[in-house]
Design an enzyme around this catalytic site. Structure first.
Site, mmCIF file in Angstrom:
data_model
loop_
_atom_site.group_PDB
_atom_site.id
_atom_site.type_symbol
_atom_site.label_atom_id
_atom_site.label_comp_id
_atom_site.label_asym_id
_atom_site.label_seq_id
_atom_site.Cartn_x
_atom_site.Cartn_y
_atom_site.Cartn_z
ATOM 1 C CG HIS A 127 -0.560 0.152 2.315
ATOM 2 N ND1 HIS A 127 -0.176 -0.827 3.289
ATOM 3 C CD2 HIS A 127 0.238 1.341 3.218
ATOM 4 C CE1 HIS A 127 0.325 -0.245 4.408
ATOM 5 N NE2 HIS A 127 0.620 0.975 4.517
ATOM 6 C CG ASP A 157 -0.134 -4.150 2.587
ATOM 7 O OD1 ASP A 157 0.197 -3.610 1.500
ATOM 8 O OD2 ASP A 157 -0.143 -3.470 3.678
ATOM 9 C CB SER A 231 3.312 1.567 6.177
ATOM 10 O OG SER A 231 2.083 1.840 7.147
#
Length: 390
Positions: A127, A157, A231
């Site tokens: 993402h 992911d 992230s």
């Protein structure tokens, strides 16, 4: 006797006075006469004690682990060009001459990544880079490089990008199988774009699934602070070895509430090697829609068992359909491995090699039987359209 006592008292008084004067004016002399740490003159008149230079903290410090891993954690900046809707007058050459052509805006995004190979491979979250037109990697020492996308795996992911630079610091992969709840871990990333940051916590849980974050879930849960911008960053052990890739948090405010999730290094390694070799992660697939057995379903189907996965639907012409599986069947085992729920079923089938035959045990009308399924290749997931794109 009184004279001797008076002489002693005077001597002690003079000695204390001399000591006070030396301690005030020449503290370094006084330090040399004792075994304590040297006194330091500050802006105030109160002497302070300071540990000798180079002396490490006696306990509670994880700076060696941080120092070992931090150079391999990078900041990732992405840009995406987005064109504004064309004005009707833009079709007029005279209008374009005076007001210019259609403008292109750039949206900037921020995340983290981990260098996993001296050859320039960097791991991050899908993402972070999935919609990027340009990707730039920045190291803590100030170096920057343009990166190209090697491949992504939306169902975990994860994504792999590559940069061309020399003398890259690569992180060491840890052994997550030896990790236990309560172990101290450090999270490294770039939260909110403030710069590289290290936070500390413990492993709160292992093997977290059924969260609805990814298709394939096996998360490490930690209370180490993870915030937007973390992230794709590293979750490391106290030796500086990579245990997982930070990917998500549970939050009602957007900030850390002490519940963060990292993809374990076992999953990371498997997906990374597949992406580097083929550009994608290839998984097995049999074309069914599974459903967990609930007490209500067990009662309606007259089942005595609470484990397994109910086949709620079978894709026509798919591998399971060709093998004779039908809606209502309960999948009990795949290649001898017991199936307890749909998550376990998906994970086991995903590990099967497409094109190979797999033996599966099913329960139909309270009778068990074996079927042989030719495993297919799992289709790529359809990309969900966000509200901004609708």
């Amino acid at each position: 006797m009184q004279r001797l006592w008076l002489l002693f008292a005077q001597t002690v008084t003079v000695g204390l006075a001399i000591w006070f004067i030396v301690a005030s004016l020449k503290p370094e002399w006084a330090a040399g006469m004792t075994r304590t740490a040297p006194a330091v003159r500050s802006n105030s008149s109160v002497p302070m004690l300071e540990a000798p230079a180079g002396q490490p903290p006696t306990q509670g410090s994880y700076r060696s682990a941080a120092k070992r891993a931090m150079p391999a954690v990078v900041n990732i900046y992405t840009t995406k060009g987005s064109r504004q809707p064309a004005h009707p007058f833009m079709d007029d050459p005279l209008f374009r001459k005076f007001f210019g052509d259609q403008q292109e805006d750039k949206q900037f995004s921020l995340g983290s990544g981990v260098v996993v190979s001296p050859e320039g491979y960097v791991l991050t979250n899908n993402h972070v880079v999935e919609t990027a037109d340009e990707i730039e990697v920045a190291f803590a020492d100030g170096r920057k490089a343009v990166a190209k996308l090697v491949g992504t795996d939306p169902e975990t992911d994860l994504a792999v990008i590559k940069i061309n630079m020399k003398d890259l610091p690569a992180i060491t992969l840890g052994n997550v199988d030896q990790a236990m709840v309560g172990d101290v871990v450090l999270a490294i990333g770039n939260p909110f774009g403030v710069g590289q940051t290290v936070t500390m916590g413990i492993i709160s849980a292992l093997g977290r699934s059924h969260l609805g974050i990814n298709t394939f879930e096996n998360f490490i849960q930690t209370d180490a602070a993870i915030n937007p911008g973390n992230s794709g960053g590293a979750l490391i052990d106290t030796n500086g070895n990579l245990l997982g890739i930070n990917t998500a948090i549970y939050s009602r405010s957007g900030g850390s509430l002490g519940i963060g999730f990292a993809i374990p290094v076992t999953t990371v390694k498997d997906v990374m090697e597949s992406i580097i070799a083929t550009g994608q992660k290839v998984r097995g697939w049999i074309g069914v829609e599974p459903q967990d057995i609930t007490p209500e379903l067990a009662e309606s189907f007259g089942l005595t068992r609470k484990s397994g996965a109910i086949i709620a639907g079978v894709l026509k012409g798919g591998p399971a359909d060709k093998a004779g599986m039908r809606p209502g069947d309960i999948l009990l085992a795949v290649e001898g491995k017991a199936i307890n729920d749909t998550t376990e079923m998906l994970n086991i089938i995903a590990q099967l090699k497409p094109g190979n035959k797999a033996k599966m045990r099913v329960l139909r009308r309270n009778q068990e039987s074996n079927v042989e399924v030719v495993v297919g290749k799992r289709p790529k997931p359809r990309r969900e359209v966000s509200n901004e794109e609708r």
